[in-house]
Design an enzyme around this catalytic site. Structure first.
Site, PDB file in Angstrom:
ATOM      1  N   LYS A   1      26.883  21.183  32.384  1.00 22.67           N
ATOM      2  CA  LYS A   1      26.128  20.525  31.488  1.00 22.67           C
ATOM      3  C   LYS A   1      25.243  19.442  32.142  1.00 22.67           C
ATOM      4  O   LYS A   1      24.273  19.199  31.976  1.00 22.67           O
ATOM      5  CB  LYS A   1      26.862  20.445  30.262  1.00 22.67           C
ATOM      6  CG  LYS A   1      26.221  19.988  29.273  1.00 22.67           C
ATOM      7  CD  LYS A   1      25.843  21.059  28.408  1.00 22.67           C
ATOM      8  CE  LYS A   1      25.093  20.740  26.918  1.00 22.67           C
ATOM      9  NZ  LYS A   1      25.042  22.166  26.379  1.00 22.67           N
TER      10      LYS A   1
ATOM     11  N   HIS B   1      48.698  16.616  39.190  1.00 24.60           N
ATOM     12  CA  HIS B   1      47.152  16.883  39.015  1.00 24.60           C
ATOM     13  C   HIS B   1      46.160  15.796  39.412  1.00 24.60           C
ATOM     14  O   HIS B   1      46.087  14.645  38.579  1.00 24.60           O
ATOM     15  CB  HIS B   1      46.853  17.370  37.415  1.00 24.60           C
ATOM     16  CG  HIS B   1      47.439  18.630  36.999  1.00 24.60           C
ATOM     17  ND1 HIS B   1      46.981  19.781  37.027  1.00 24.60           N
ATOM     18  CD2 HIS B   1      48.652  18.979  36.684  1.00 24.60           C
ATOM     19  CE1 HIS B   1      47.733  20.636  36.819  1.00 24.60           C
ATOM     20  NE2 HIS B   1      48.779  20.112  36.426  1.00 24.60           N
TER      21      HIS B   1
ATOM     22  N   CYS C   1      49.868  21.988  41.810  1.00 27.93           N
ATOM     23  CA  CYS C   1      50.984  22.385  40.877  1.00 27.93           C
ATOM     24  C   CYS C   1      51.311  23.819  41.050  1.00 27.93           C
ATOM     25  O   CYS C   1      51.845  24.058  42.118  1.00 27.93           O
ATOM     26  CB  CYS C   1      50.466  22.029  39.497  1.00 27.93           C
ATOM     27  SG  CYS C   1      51.472  22.003  38.285  1.00 27.93           S
ATOM     28  N   TYR C   2      50.767  24.829  40.357  1.00 27.83           N
ATOM     29  CA  TYR C   2      51.197  26.268  40.510  1.00 27.83           C
ATOM     30  C   TYR C   2      50.700  26.656  41.922  1.00 27.83           C
ATOM     31  O   TYR C   2      51.184  27.481  42.673  1.00 27.83           O
ATOM     32  CB  TYR C   2      50.643  27.001  39.425  1.00 27.83           C
ATOM     33  CG  TYR C   2      50.826  28.472  39.521  1.00 27.83           C
ATOM     34  CD1 TYR C   2      51.764  29.072  38.971  1.00 27.83           C
ATOM     35  CD2 TYR C   2      49.806  29.547  40.290  1.00 27.83           C
ATOM     36  CE1 TYR C   2      52.328  30.397  38.905  1.00 27.83           C
ATOM     37  CE2 TYR C   2      50.168  30.542  40.513  1.00 27.83           C
ATOM     38  CZ  TYR C   2      51.267  31.252  40.112  1.00 27.83           C
ATOM     39  OH  TYR C   2      51.278  32.447  39.997  1.00 27.83           O
TER      40      TYR C   2
ATOM     41  N   ASP D   1      20.586  23.630  26.930  1.00 33.04           N
ATOM     42  CA  ASP D   1      20.520  24.856  27.796  1.00 33.04           C
ATOM     43  C   ASP D   1      19.361  25.647  27.742  1.00 33.04           C
ATOM     44  O   ASP D   1      18.774  25.843  28.878  1.00 33.04           O
ATOM     45  CB  ASP D   1      21.795  25.733  27.627  1.00 33.04           C
ATOM     46  CG  ASP D   1      23.058  24.790  27.458  1.00 33.04           C
ATOM     47  OD1 ASP D   1      22.858  23.468  27.845  1.00 33.04           O
ATOM     48  OD2 ASP D   1      24.018  25.190  27.086  1.00 33.04           O
TER      49      ASP D   1
ATOM     50  N   GLU E   1      43.098  15.962  39.674  1.00 34.70           N
ATOM     51  CA  GLU E   1      41.590  15.945  39.110  1.00 34.70           C
ATOM     52  C   GLU E   1      41.674  15.096  37.373  1.00 34.70           C
ATOM     53  O   GLU E   1      40.651  15.139  37.103  1.00 34.70           O
ATOM     54  CB  GLU E   1      41.523  17.423  38.682  1.00 34.70           C
ATOM     55  CG  GLU E   1      42.095  18.391  37.716  1.00 34.70           C
ATOM     56  CD  GLU E   1      43.264  18.801  38.278  1.00 34.70           C
ATOM     57  OE1 GLU E   1      43.914  18.116  39.269  1.00 34.70           O
ATOM     58  OE2 GLU E   1      44.115  19.701  37.710  1.00 34.70           O
TER      59      GLU E   1
ATOM     60  N   GLY F   1      16.669  25.254  20.814  1.00 37.13           N
ATOM     61  CA  GLY F   1      16.419  23.941  20.604  1.00 37.13           C
ATOM     62  C   GLY F   1      17.464  23.086  21.228  1.00 37.13           C
ATOM     63  O   GLY F   1      17.231  21.868  21.115  1.00 37.13           O
ATOM     64  N   GLY F   2      18.555  23.896  21.899  1.00 38.31           N
ATOM     65  CA  GLY F   2      19.510  23.157  22.340  1.00 38.31           C
ATOM     66  C   GLY F   2      19.195  22.752  23.974  1.00 38.31           C
ATOM     67  O   GLY F   2      18.070  23.296  24.344  1.00 38.31           O
TER      68      GLY F   2
ATOM     69  N   GLY G   1      48.532  26.383  36.779  1.00 38.80           N
ATOM     70  CA  GLY G   1      48.562  27.284  35.886  1.00 38.80           C
ATOM     71  C   GLY G   1      49.825  27.507  35.307  1.00 38.80           C
ATOM     72  O   GLY G   1      50.815  26.825  35.508  1.00 38.80           O
TER      73      GLY G   1
END
Ligand code: XMP
Length: 524
Positions: A380, A179, A91-92, A238, A181, A235-236, A64
């Site tokens: 997603k 980090h 980290c933080y 999701d 990730e 139409g997307g 953060g």
């Protein structure tokens, strides 16, 4: 009654990630889910409640931008350390952990590190098992741990950072000053896997593909035998996946509304009609509101203003349609997990808002309906996998994202039909050429932008003074960062020559070579 979400956030167990405002929080959650372990993010002030109610098998404290010794630093109740759950501070998160276990954190001064650093591993028994001796890690911190509390040992250090990796094995508290990730950290995934699977022994039962039947059952249970659902279909990916799921659960009791706002790409409306009405035989109402949207956008040039108008008009149009489905007490939405996080951030969380996003799901709270959001615990790529399971065509499941405000954010300045028409033509050519050559697989998005800046050209023997069309071709993992991409020269040449020959209104085709950050993907 106001809108309420009746779905639980997800199963219990898994990994709870406490968001201290990290840029990379969602990446941590994804890395964990890639291990088939359920993960979810929460704000610091809700963490203790979540630990007590969701019973996670492990907690990760994110990085953060703040300092743990600031008086208004994010408030995380130290009682989380008394719950018997393994904790990894990043980290933080490490600094918070150190400060609340008897250690000390100070401004780094000479110890500040940004970017690549070499890690010297001294103890590779558990968290660092299987990692390189002198691997590269990605640091970004201005504060440092100056002293560790009792029970902690150092597992690795880096040149200016003596406490790069620390552990209190008895209590299962671990900390990384860098980090793990991000892709730049070598063995970062191994470190996260070691914590999640080896140390915390989390269950690996999170498989988005298995979800279809569970999700359908949950929608049936929520909506009941007679309930009706109305939802906006864009139409997307999701909203399409959500609609197909809900349709599989309740059939004709789902009523879909597709709003043509006049800001769509070429062929979009027809594609939605063909797939959902003709193929899936859904109850689909297409509303042509293009006059209304373009009328409200007349004379407006400010990007945020444009976004707000489009959001508002969409709600008004949708509200009118919804009233016609008088029996519908449920509102279907394709909300994803990142949307849930983003709206938490927008309502007082630590992450800042760059643009006011508008989604088809962005409906107000006073619609007096119960939300049906079967995707609200998914990312997603998990939704795409679910879409494939449901048999949706790849052209839909793997399609590039298209923003809620549509071509309005790609048509700089005032949005007019005169500009939208050529933009639509140029965009169609970009899509056709990229897709025909199979190049879309390496791109996150590929589109055209209308830049209303005149420049001189010559067509035939005559001088012309026309606008610019900009090509935006980007690769990305999650749209949070993006890089610009090139296409093979023959394809670029063909796109350029086709636009200049087939579309009226442009004298110049340009290529945007800006990464995100500092640019954004869309131009407005
Ligand atoms: P930016 O331009 O912020 O875009 O780098 C990041 C991603 O989000 C999409 N985008 C939107 N999507 N409603 C949406 O549903 C919006 O208002 C919106 N604005 C941007 C953009 O296409 C990119 O994938």
């Amino acid at each position: 009654m106001s809108q309420s979400s009746a779905q639980p956030a997800g199963p219990t167990g898994g990994v709870l990630i406490v968001d201290f405002g990290a840029q990379y929080c969602q990446l941590i959650a994804r890395r964990v889910r890639e291990m088939d372990v359920y993960s979810y993010i929460t704000a610091p002030e809700r963490a203790l409640f979540m630990i007590q109610h969701m019973r996670p098998q492990a907690v990760i404290l994110s990085g953060g931008p703040r300092s743990v010794y600031e008086h208004d630093a994010p408030a995380l109740d130290p009682a989380i350390l008394q719950q018997g759950v393994p904790v990894l501070g990043i980290c933080y998160g490490l600094q918070w952990l150190a400060q609340h276990t008897g250690g000390e954190v100070t401004p780094a001064q000479s110890g500040a590190e940004y970017g690549r650093t070499e890690l010297q591993v001294m103890d590779s028994k558990d968290l660092l098992a299987g990692t390189k001796q002198n691997g590269i890690v990605w640091m970004s911190h201005g504060d440092k741990v100056a002293r560790l509390g009792p029970g902690f040992a150092v597992l690795a250090q880096s040149q200016p950072c003596p406490f790069a990796v620390v552990a209190d094995r008895a209590r299962k508290f671990y900390g990384l000053q860098f980090h793990p990730e991000v892709a730049h950290t070598e063995d970062g995934t191994t470190m996260l896997q070691n914590f999640v699977l080896r140390i915390a022994k989390c269950s690996t039962d999170w498989k988005p593909g298995n979800l279809v039947e569970t999700k359908i059952a949950a929608v049936k249970k929520l909506v009941g035998e007679r309930g009706e659902v109305v939802m906006g279909l864009s139409g997307g990916v999701d909203s399409s996946v959500a609609a197909v799921l809900i349709h599989r659960a309740i059939g004709k009791r789902l009523h879909c509304v597709f709003v043509d706002n006049g800001l769509l790409r070429a062929g979009e409306r027809e594609g939605v009609e063909e797939l959902f009405r003709d193929h899936y035989r859904m109850d689909l109402k297409v509303v042509d509101a293009s006059e209304r949207f373009l009328g409200e956008l007349k004379g407006v040039t400010d990007p945020e203003q444009k976004r707000k108008i489009i959001g508002r008009v969409f709600v008004e149009v949708f509200r009118g349609e919804r009233e016609r489905c008088g029996n519908a007490r449920f509102l279907g939405q394709g909300t994803l997990y990142p949307d849930v996080i983003e709206s938490v951030a927008a309502h007082g969380g630590a992450t800042s808002t760059i643009k006011s996003h508008h989604n088809v799901g962005g409906l107000p709270k006073d619609l007096d309906m119960t939300l049906v959001e079967p995707l609200r615990d998914l990312f997603k790529d998990e939704v795409r996998e679910l879409g494939r399971e449901l048999g949706l065509p790849s052209s839909l499941v793997d399609r590039q994202p298209f923003p809620g405000p549509g071509l309005a954010v790609r048509c700089l300045g005032e949005v007019t039909r005169q500009k939208l028409e050529p933009l639509r033509g140029a965009d169609r050519i970009v899509r056709e050429e990229v897709e025909k050559n199979g190049l879309h697989k390496g791109l996150w998005q590929y589109f055209a932008v209308y830049v209303p800046q005149k420049s001189v050209g010559v067509k035939g023997d005559a001088r012309v003074y026309e606008d610019i069309v900009m090509l935006r071709l980007v690769s990305s993992q999650d749209a949070m960062t993006a890089d610009w991409e090139l296409l093979p020269t023959p394809v670029l040449k063909r796109i350029s020559s086709r636009i200049l020959n087939e579309v009226k209104g442009f004298s110049r085709v340009c290529l945007d070579i800006s990464s995100k950050p500092p640019a954004t993907i869309e131009w407005e």
